[in-house]
Design a protein around this motif. Structure first.
Motif, PDB file in Angstrom:
ATOM      1  N   LYS A 163     -16.951  -4.022  -4.390  1.00 28.10           N
ATOM      2  CA  LYS A 163     -16.626  -2.612  -4.145  1.00 28.10           C
ATOM      3  C   LYS A 163     -17.920  -1.849  -3.865  1.00 28.10           C
ATOM      4  CE  LYS A 163     -14.771  -2.201  -8.237  1.00 28.10           C
ATOM      5  NZ  LYS A 163     -14.088  -1.678  -9.452  1.00 28.10           N
ATOM      6  N   PRO A 164     -17.934  -0.895  -2.955  1.00 26.45           N
ATOM      7  CA  PRO A 164     -16.784  -0.252  -2.311  1.00 26.45           C
ATOM      8  C   PRO A 164     -16.325  -0.876  -0.996  1.00 26.45           C
ATOM      9  CG  PRO A 164     -18.775   0.951  -1.764  1.00 26.45           C
ATOM     10  CD  PRO A 164     -19.201  -0.171  -2.686  1.00 26.45           C
ATOM     11  N   LEU A 179       1.981  -3.950   0.324  1.00 27.84           N
ATOM     12  CA  LEU A 179       1.291  -3.095   1.270  1.00 27.84           C
ATOM     13  C   LEU A 179       0.519  -2.028   0.492  1.00 27.84           C
ATOM     14  CD1 LEU A 179       4.166  -2.619   3.870  1.00 27.84           C
ATOM     15  CD2 LEU A 179       2.119  -4.041   4.121  1.00 27.84           C
ATOM     16  N   PRO A 180      -0.569  -1.507   1.071  1.00 28.42           N
ATOM     17  CA  PRO A 180      -1.415  -0.580   0.313  1.00 28.42           C
ATOM     18  C   PRO A 180      -0.691   0.662  -0.187  1.00 28.42           C
ATOM     19  CG  PRO A 180      -2.063  -0.675   2.638  1.00 28.42           C
ATOM     20  CD  PRO A 180      -1.152  -1.803   2.388  1.00 28.42           C
ATOM     21  N   GLN A 181       0.305   1.151   0.551  1.00 28.42           N
ATOM     22  CA  GLN A 181       0.993   2.370   0.122  1.00 28.42           C
ATOM     23  C   GLN A 181       1.863   2.157  -1.118  1.00 28.42           C
ATOM     24  OE1 GLN A 181       1.353   0.828   3.084  1.00 28.42           O
ATOM     25  NE2 GLN A 181       3.439   1.026   3.909  1.00 28.42           N
ATOM     26  N   TYR A 182       2.045   0.903  -1.517  1.00 27.79           N
ATOM     27  CA  TYR A 182       2.811   0.603  -2.731  1.00 27.79           C
ATOM     28  C   TYR A 182       1.917   0.160  -3.879  1.00 27.79           C
ATOM     29  CZ  TYR A 182       6.634   0.649   0.611  1.00 27.79           C
ATOM     30  OH  TYR A 182       7.514   1.016   1.599  1.00 27.79           O
ATOM     31  N   ALA A 183       0.622   0.458  -3.740  1.00 30.04           N
ATOM     32  CA  ALA A 183      -0.342   0.044  -4.763  1.00 30.04           C
ATOM     33  C   ALA A 183      -1.212   1.221  -5.168  1.00 30.04           C
ATOM     34  CB  ALA A 183      -1.217  -1.094  -4.237  1.00 30.04           C
ATOM     35  N   GLU A 199      -9.522   4.811   0.789  1.00 30.55           N
ATOM     36  CA  GLU A 199      -9.827   4.392   2.163  1.00 30.55           C
ATOM     37  C   GLU A 199      -9.072   3.118   2.534  1.00 30.55           C
ATOM     38  OE1 GLU A 199     -14.024   4.182   2.806  1.00 30.55           O
ATOM     39  OE2 GLU A 199     -14.360   6.201   2.004  1.00 30.55           O
ATOM     40  N   ALA A 200      -8.737   2.311   1.518  1.00 31.35           N
ATOM     41  CA  ALA A 200      -7.954   1.094   1.763  1.00 31.35           C
ATOM     42  C   ALA A 200      -6.465   1.396   1.890  1.00 31.35           C
ATOM     43  CB  ALA A 200      -8.186   0.089   0.631  1.00 31.35           C
ATOM     44  N   GLY A 201      -6.095   2.673   1.718  1.00 32.58           N
ATOM     45  CA  GLY A 201      -4.694   3.068   1.875  1.00 32.58           C
ATOM     46  C   GLY A 201      -3.905   3.113   0.593  1.00 32.58           C
TER      47      GLY A 201
END
Length: 236
Positions: A163-164, A179-183, A199-201
């Protein structure tokens, strides 16, 4: 949306060192008959660690080093900078400290962290770790009885990136199968945790006890008892 995966930073988010590093290094040195000032060791450690990470990022993996070798160099240089130069003493001292930091001898769980993990699990969330830590982390989490909460532990050593860099978050999302929007991610570092995850969504929360004006208040967690209400807003 429906949150499916919650990833955690570890150091200063779930775990902290029991005593300042300088005091822990001083105690081990004293047991070997070496007198060295703890404040000097603390200052030296911070300087050496910062410089070593800059010169050999992520434990020097891309430069052919191992995390074991990286840490032995950091510890040895810390003592040298504080006035200890006997190489016959330095190498076994560094090795002993490296091995001790494998265990819960020098680590403790932050107040409220166990309860927070339990409550997150009761929400039905799959949980994992994303940490700029070396290969010792899984053993340390087992020692402090936190490992059972996580589906996987992704360290910067195992990921090959720290990271980052967004790649470590992408690897975690792939491992988690979401998917990133569910994390969502939670950690104590503004750049490495809060900004990088966003930034990773992903959704992200910053764990800090002091108020900040540069992020929305519902992204800030000042104590663990605020975490579940924050998560419920995302889940619902």
């Amino acid at each position: 949306m429906r949150l499916k995966l919650l990833t955690w930073d570890v150091k200063d988010t779930l775990l902290r060192v029991r005593l300042p590093v300088g005091q822990q290094y001083q105690a081990e040195a004293k047991s070997r008959g070496i007198q060295v000032d703890s404040a000097s060791l603390e200052s030296s450690f911070r300087q050496v660690y910062r410089n070593h990470w800059r010169l050999f990022p992520n434990y020097g993996l891309s430069q052919g080093m191992t995390s074991h070798r990286w840490w032995l160099d950091v510890v040895s240089q810390t003592f040298r900078l504080s006035g200890v130069h006997d190489e016959k003493i330095l190498q076994p001292l560094a090795e002993k400290l490296y091995q001790d930091f494998y265990t819960n001898k020098y680590w403790e769980v932050l107040p409220g962290a166990r309860e927070a993990l339990k409550e997150c699990g009761e929400l039905g969330l799959k949980m994992a770790v994303i940490s700029n830590f070396d290969r010792r982390l899984e053993d340390i989490l087992q020692q402090v009885d936190l490992d059972r909460h996580f589906e996987f532990v992704l360290t910067s050593e195992s990921a090959g990136v720290a990271k980052p860099d967004l790649a470590i978050f992408h690897k975690a999302l792939k491992l988690g199968g979401v998917l990133p929007q569910y994390a969502a991610h939670i950690g104590d570092d503004f750049v490495n945790d809060y900004m990088a995850a966003r930034e990773a969504g992903m959704v992200s929360f910053l764990l800090q006890r002091h108020p900040r004006e540069d992020i929305p208040s519902d992204h800030l967690i000042q104590s663990f008892d605020q975490l579940i209400p924050r998560l419920q807003k995302v889940i619902e």
